[in-house]
Each structure stands twice: as structure tokens, then as C-alpha cells.
Design a protein around this motif. Structure first.
Motif, PDB file in Angstrom:
ATOM      1  N   THR A  59      12.071  27.811 -16.813  1.00  7.38           N
ATOM      2  CA  THR A  59      10.621  27.937 -16.756  1.00  7.38           C
ATOM      3  C   THR A  59      10.235  28.425 -15.369  1.00  7.38           C
ATOM      4  O   THR A  59      11.083  28.549 -14.498  1.00  7.38           O
ATOM      5  CB  THR A  59       9.939  26.586 -17.090  1.00  7.38           C
ATOM      6  OG1 THR A  59       8.535  26.789 -17.273  1.00  7.38           O
ATOM      7  CG2 THR A  59      10.156  25.550 -16.019  1.00  7.38           C
ATOM      8  N   ARG A  95       2.376  22.741 -23.221  1.00  9.15           N
ATOM      9  CA  ARG A  95       3.803  22.649 -23.552  1.00  9.15           C
ATOM     10  C   ARG A  95       3.968  22.286 -25.035  1.00  9.15           C
ATOM     11  O   ARG A  95       4.765  22.900 -25.736  1.00  9.15           O
ATOM     12  CB  ARG A  95       4.493  21.602 -22.672  1.00  9.15           C
ATOM     13  CG  ARG A  95       4.717  22.076 -21.258  1.00  9.15           C
ATOM     14  CD  ARG A  95       5.772  23.166 -21.131  1.00  9.15           C
ATOM     15  NE  ARG A  95       7.014  22.740 -21.750  1.00  9.15           N
ATOM     16  CZ  ARG A  95       7.678  23.442 -22.683  1.00  9.15           C
ATOM     17  NH1 ARG A  95       7.256  24.619 -23.070  1.00  9.15           N
ATOM     18  NH2 ARG A  95       8.775  22.950 -23.199  1.00  9.15           N
ATOM     19  N   GLU A  96       3.220  21.281 -25.494  1.00  8.55           N
ATOM     20  CA  GLU A  96       3.355  20.830 -26.885  1.00  8.55           C
ATOM     21  C   GLU A  96       2.897  21.889 -27.884  1.00  8.55           C
ATOM     22  O   GLU A  96       3.526  22.080 -28.914  1.00  8.55           O
ATOM     23  CB  GLU A  96       2.539  19.560 -27.113  1.00  8.55           C
ATOM     24  CG  GLU A  96       3.134  18.334 -26.494  1.00  8.55           C
ATOM     25  CD  GLU A  96       2.293  17.090 -26.722  1.00  8.55           C
ATOM     26  OE1 GLU A  96       1.092  17.204 -27.081  1.00  8.55           O
ATOM     27  OE2 GLU A  96       2.839  15.990 -26.537  1.00  8.55           O
ATOM     28  N   ASP A  99       4.048  26.131 -26.217  1.00  6.08           N
ATOM     29  CA  ASP A  99       5.391  26.334 -25.675  1.00  6.08           C
ATOM     30  C   ASP A  99       5.329  27.220 -24.433  1.00  6.08           C
ATOM     31  O   ASP A  99       6.121  28.145 -24.255  1.00  6.08           O
ATOM     32  CB  ASP A  99       6.327  26.931 -26.730  1.00  6.08           C
ATOM     33  CG  ASP A  99       7.792  26.774 -26.377  1.00  6.08           C
ATOM     34  OD1 ASP A  99       8.117  25.940 -25.513  1.00  6.08           O
ATOM     35  OD2 ASP A  99       8.617  27.512 -26.961  1.00  6.08           O
ATOM     36  N   ASN A 101       5.850  28.838 -21.010  1.00 10.30           N
ATOM     37  CA  ASN A 101       7.097  28.902 -20.245  1.00 10.30           C
ATOM     38  C   ASN A 101       6.864  29.138 -18.755  1.00 10.30           C
ATOM     39  O   ASN A 101       7.810  29.177 -17.979  1.00 10.30           O
ATOM     40  CB  ASN A 101       8.060  29.938 -20.831  1.00 10.30           C
ATOM     41  CG  ASN A 101       7.454  31.294 -21.051  1.00 10.30           C
ATOM     42  OD1 ASN A 101       6.376  31.609 -20.545  1.00 10.30           O
ATOM     43  ND2 ASN A 101       8.136  32.121 -21.824  1.00 10.30           N
ATOM     44  N   PHE A 127       8.170  21.123 -26.360  1.00  9.50           N
ATOM     45  CA  PHE A 127       7.405  21.784 -27.412  1.00  9.50           C
ATOM     46  C   PHE A 127       7.485  20.928 -28.670  1.00  9.50           C
ATOM     47  O   PHE A 127       8.536  20.365 -28.982  1.00  9.50           O
ATOM     48  CB  PHE A 127       7.963  23.192 -27.656  1.00  9.50           C
ATOM     49  CG  PHE A 127       7.288  23.939 -28.756  1.00  9.50           C
ATOM     50  CD1 PHE A 127       5.912  24.115 -28.763  1.00  9.50           C
ATOM     51  CD2 PHE A 127       8.027  24.474 -29.797  1.00  9.50           C
ATOM     52  CE1 PHE A 127       5.278  24.810 -29.780  1.00  9.50           C
ATOM     53  CE2 PHE A 127       7.412  25.185 -30.818  1.00  9.50           C
ATOM     54  CZ  PHE A 127       6.037  25.346 -30.803  1.00  9.50           C
ATOM     55  N   ASN A 129       7.373  21.785 -31.857  1.00 13.84           N
ATOM     56  CA  ASN A 129       8.001  22.414 -33.029  1.00 13.84           C
ATOM     57  C   ASN A 129       7.187  22.231 -34.298  1.00 13.84           C
ATOM     58  O   ASN A 129       7.712  22.369 -35.401  1.00 13.84           O
ATOM     59  CB  ASN A 129       9.439  21.913 -33.236  1.00 13.84           C
ATOM     60  CG  ASN A 129      10.386  22.568 -32.282  1.00 13.84           C
ATOM     61  OD1 ASN A 129      10.452  23.800 -32.202  1.00 13.84           O
ATOM     62  ND2 ASN A 129      11.118  21.772 -31.529  1.00 13.84           N
ATOM     63  N   HIS A 133       1.905  25.357 -34.758  1.00 11.97           N
ATOM     64  CA  HIS A 133       2.012  25.939 -33.425  1.00 11.97           C
ATOM     65  C   HIS A 133       3.011  27.092 -33.406  1.00 11.97           C
ATOM     66  O   HIS A 133       2.779  28.096 -32.715  1.00 11.97           O
ATOM     67  CB  HIS A 133       2.374  24.863 -32.407  1.00 11.97           C
ATOM     68  CG  HIS A 133       1.388  23.735 -32.374  1.00 11.97           C
ATOM     69  ND1 HIS A 133       0.029  23.922 -32.282  1.00 11.97           N
ATOM     70  CD2 HIS A 133       1.561  22.398 -32.441  1.00 11.97           C
ATOM     71  CE1 HIS A 133      -0.590  22.760 -32.279  1.00 11.97           C
ATOM     72  NE2 HIS A 133       0.326  21.819 -32.388  1.00 11.97           N
TER      73      HIS A 133
END
Length: 142
Positions: A59, A95-96, A99, A101, A127, A129, A133
Motif C-alpha cells: 500500500t 479499506r472495508e 479496498d 490501496n 477489505f 470482500n 463492494h
């Protein structure tokens, strides 16, 4: 590894974040700038983005005076999802849900204490998943 870069407006905050990463034992690559002499934020956005895209870095963190110019620049690069965050909730959510970076800050906007808490939240949040999203990120990428 974390790629980190700033222009002159973000240099002081970058130094605080680097000290924090060292303290936590997190590997990083500082792509510049290396002092407070005037410089151009697009150069550092590209360096960090290239490292993230090549997987040389997991990241990235970018800092300019407001965080706006450097985040706009990073987001022009296909595959980069750079989030300008000045609060912990946004760092967790990006982030959740997105995602993201790359994390961006405004060195003239945020103090180091809050910035370090945001860095920790960003780095520690995976993340989700969630298919919703994933679908939305796919639309962004396309």
C-alpha cells in the motif's frame, strides 16, 4: 512494505509517519521528497503508485499540503484507489468498502496524533470482500 511520499507541504507529517512506522517495525520505502524545498506532488504520487501497482509495496501513503492535489494525481493512475482521509471512520470505511490501496493526507490540515491513528486504522483494516463492494470496485476499475 509501505511506499510513502510527499511534496514539501507534506514533508513534516511524512517524517512523523515514518518514525511511527519504524516504531511499529513496519517496512517502508521513502520515495521523497527529502526536505522542505519546493517540489511537485505529482512526481511523488506517481512513484508511490508505481510501487503499489508493481506489488513492490502493499500500500502507499501520500502527503501534500492539503492532500487534494496528490490524491487527485494518484487517482488518475489506473489501478490506484487513493483515499484522502482526515478521520478514523473514513480510513476504516475506505479499506472495508473501497479496498483503497493508497492513503492521502494534507500535512497542513491534520495533526500528527490523528494522522498516526488514521494510518494504523488504514493498515489494520482488511477489505470486506462483500459482493456489493466488489461489484462497485469493478465499476470503478472499468
Amino acid at each position: 512494505m509501505i511506499a510513502i511520499g510527499s511534496d514539501h507541504g507534506g514533508f513534516a507529517l511524512k517524517q512523523e509517519i515514518i518514525a511511527h512506522l519504524k516504531e511499529r517495525g513496519i517496512d517502508f520505502a521513502d520515495v521523497g521528497c527529502y526536505d522542505e524545498q519546493s517540489t511537485d506532488y505529482p512526481d511523488y504520487a506517481k512513484k508511490v503508485a508505481d510501487m503499489v501497482l508493481s506489488k513492490e509495496a502493499e500500500t502507499g501513503i501520500l502527503i501534500c499540503g492539503t492532500g487534494i492535489g496528490i490524491s487527485i494525481t494518484a487517482n488518475k493512475i489506473k489501478g490506484i484507489r487513493c483515499a484522502l482521509c482526515h478521520d478514523i471512520f473514513s480510513a476504516k470505511a475506505t479499506r472495508e468498502h473501497n479496498d483503497a490501496n493508497v492513503l492521502a493526507f494534507g500535512g497542513r490540515i491534520i495533526g500528527p496524533g490523528l494522522a498516526l491513528a488514521i494510518v494504523d486504522e488504514f493498515l489494520n483494516t482488511p477489505f470486506s470482500n462483500d459482493p456489493r463492494h466488489i461489484r462497485r470496485i469493478s465499476k470503478i476499475e472499468n
